[in-house]
Design a protein around this motif. Structure first.
Motif, mmCIF file in Angstrom:
data_model
loop_
_atom_site.group_PDB
_atom_site.id
_atom_site.type_symbol
_atom_site.label_atom_id
_atom_site.label_comp_id
_atom_site.label_asym_id
_atom_site.label_seq_id
_atom_site.Cartn_x
_atom_site.Cartn_y
_atom_site.Cartn_z
ATOM 1 N N TYR A 249 38.329 57.037 30.091
ATOM 2 C CA TYR A 249 37.606 56.565 31.279
ATOM 3 C C TYR A 249 37.751 55.063 31.499
ATOM 4 O O TYR A 249 37.320 54.545 32.532
ATOM 5 C CB TYR A 249 36.137 56.968 31.196
ATOM 6 N N ASP A 250 38.380 54.373 30.559
ATOM 7 C CA ASP A 250 38.696 52.960 30.768
ATOM 8 C C ASP A 250 39.556 52.782 32.017
ATOM 9 O O ASP A 250 39.385 51.817 32.770
ATOM 10 C CB ASP A 250 39.421 52.408 29.532
ATOM 11 N N PHE A 251 40.489 53.711 32.246
ATOM 12 C CA PHE A 251 41.335 53.632 33.434
ATOM 13 C C PHE A 251 40.488 53.625 34.704
ATOM 14 O O PHE A 251 40.727 52.835 35.623
ATOM 15 C CB PHE A 251 42.305 54.821 33.479
ATOM 16 N N ALA A 252 39.506 54.494 34.758
ATOM 17 C CA ALA A 252 38.657 54.604 35.941
ATOM 18 C C ALA A 252 37.781 53.372 36.107
ATOM 19 O O ALA A 252 37.741 52.749 37.175
ATOM 20 C CB ALA A 252 37.795 55.862 35.849
ATOM 21 N N LEU A 253 37.069 52.997 35.050
ATOM 22 C CA LEU A 253 36.113 51.895 35.142
ATOM 23 C C LEU A 253 36.809 50.568 35.432
ATOM 24 O O LEU A 253 36.354 49.777 36.262
ATOM 25 C CB LEU A 253 35.306 51.802 33.854
ATOM 26 N N PHE A 254 37.924 50.307 34.744
ATOM 27 C CA PHE A 254 38.647 49.046 34.940
ATOM 28 C C PHE A 254 39.173 48.929 36.365
ATOM 29 O O PHE A 254 38.983 47.908 37.030
ATOM 30 C CB PHE A 254 39.805 48.958 33.947
ATOM 31 N N ASN A 255 39.819 49.971 36.843
ATOM 32 C CA ASN A 255 40.426 49.884 38.171
ATOM 33 C C ASN A 255 39.395 49.952 39.297
ATOM 34 O O ASN A 255 39.591 49.344 40.356
ATOM 35 C CB ASN A 255 41.478 50.983 38.335
ATOM 36 N N LEU A 256 38.287 50.634 39.066
ATOM 37 C CA LEU A 256 37.198 50.581 40.034
ATOM 38 C C LEU A 256 36.686 49.153 40.176
ATOM 39 O O LEU A 256 36.343 48.701 41.271
ATOM 40 C CB LEU A 256 36.059 51.514 39.614
ATOM 41 N N GLY A 257 36.623 48.433 39.045
ATOM 42 C CA GLY A 257 36.117 47.066 39.077
ATOM 43 C C GLY A 257 37.105 46.060 39.587
ATOM 44 O O GLY A 257 36.750 45.160 40.368
ATOM 45 N N ILE A 258 38.389 46.185 39.210
ATOM 46 C CA ILE A 258 39.400 45.190 39.552
ATOM 47 C C ILE A 258 40.045 45.458 40.900
ATOM 48 O O ILE A 258 40.172 44.560 41.739
ATOM 49 C CB ILE A 258 40.496 45.134 38.465
ATOM 50 N N ILE A 259 40.450 46.688 41.117
ATOM 51 C CA ILE A 259 41.218 47.014 42.329
ATOM 52 C C ILE A 259 40.301 47.406 43.498
ATOM 53 O O ILE A 259 40.458 46.918 44.615
ATOM 54 C CB ILE A 259 42.223 48.145 42.045
ATOM 55 N N GLU A 260 39.328 48.257 43.206
ATOM 56 C CA GLU A 260 38.479 48.775 44.282
ATOM 57 C C GLU A 260 37.216 47.952 44.510
ATOM 58 O O GLU A 260 36.483 48.196 45.471
ATOM 59 C CB GLU A 260 38.128 50.238 44.008
ATOM 60 N N LYS A 261 36.970 46.996 43.616
ATOM 61 C CA LYS A 261 35.776 46.125 43.741
ATOM 62 C C LYS A 261 34.517 46.958 43.928
ATOM 63 O O LYS A 261 33.652 46.661 44.751
ATOM 64 C CB LYS A 261 35.941 45.147 44.915
#
Length: 262
Positions: A249-261
């Protein structure tokens, strides 16, 4: 959201971002340039160590360092002479400089020379105890090993800030990310899965301000500080979604925060 909805949402995001396209613009692209196990470990460790700030800057610094090592980091570390280190004197990445770098090189040479240490995995797994459910003992043991008198009679105090540990209450974001790269294995070919004595179930999710923000918005964690306890709190929750592979779930949480803000 209730837990069922959160799991469905995060599973979708894992599938979306745990893909080969993710590699190119991420520090994990550095170890992906290599095929030899030790090269992957060394390149990955430096990439994770440098992983704060702009990702392009991280990749550029790693590329420069690998070039200085003739793009054969294991061979260079094991066979270099003192004169070969002169070009490294000018190396710097943010607060990481040649003083830090030379201690890292000394550590790697000592470790890989030690009998039975053909992999960096033993630098972590050696300190684990039967029944360990997390990497806490491994990370604390690694820190003490990295700065032990076995490596050098004296070591640069400034270098200590580059190797986190739970006993210092650090979230250990970069080391946990490195461990994810080495331990996790699936059919997406992003993480390497070249270590086999540590289970994905024991990994701790890398957490920084971005991941923590997303986790708080989803009401996954309550803790205000981004520290070791918050990493444990986050991972404990993620284990209720997938007990065998919570750190996917690191993939989801990281990209939600960095890419999708998010």
């Amino acid at each position: 959201m209730n837990k069922k909805t959160i799991k469905e949402f995060l599973d979708i995001k894992v599938d979306e971002y745990n893909q080969p396209f993710f590699i190119k613009d991420d520090p994990i692209s550095i170890p992906h340039r290599f095929t030899k196990k030790q090269d992957i470990e060394i390149a990955g460790f430096f990439a994770a160590t440098f992983a704060w700030g702009n990702r392009r800057s991280i990749i550029n610094s790693c590329t420069a360092l690998m070039s200085l090592m003739d793009n054969s980091p294991y061979q260079f570390i094991m066979n270099h002479e003192e004169k070969d280190l002169v070009p490294f004197m000018a190396f710097v990445h943010r607060t990481f400089n040649a003083t830090d770098l030379f201690h890292f090189i000394s550590f790697f040479k000592y470790h890989y020379t030690y009998p039975g240490s053909q992999s960096l995995e033993t630098a972590f797994s050696l300190w684990m105890k039967p029944g360990d459910t997390t990497m806490e003992n491994a990370l604390n043991g690694f820190h003490h090993y990295f700065f032990s008198k076995q490596i050098a009679d004296e070591y640069p105090k400034r270098t200590m800030k580059h190797i986190a540990a739970p006993f210092k209450r650090s979230a250990c974001k970069r080391l946990n990310m490195f461990l994810r790269w080495m331990v996790r294995k699936d059919d997406k070919a992003v993480d390497f899965g070249i270590w086999h004595n540590i289970s994905p179930a024991q990994l701790i999710c890398p957490v920084d301000l971005h991941v923590a923000r997303v986790a708080k918005r989803l009401n996954i964690i309550q803790r205000k500080q981004v520290d070791w306890q918050s990493a444990i709190e986050l991972t404990d929750y993620l284990r209720t979604l997938d007990k065998e592979d919570p750190v996917k779930y690191d993939f989801a949480l990281f990209n939600l925060g960095i890419i999708e803000k998010f």
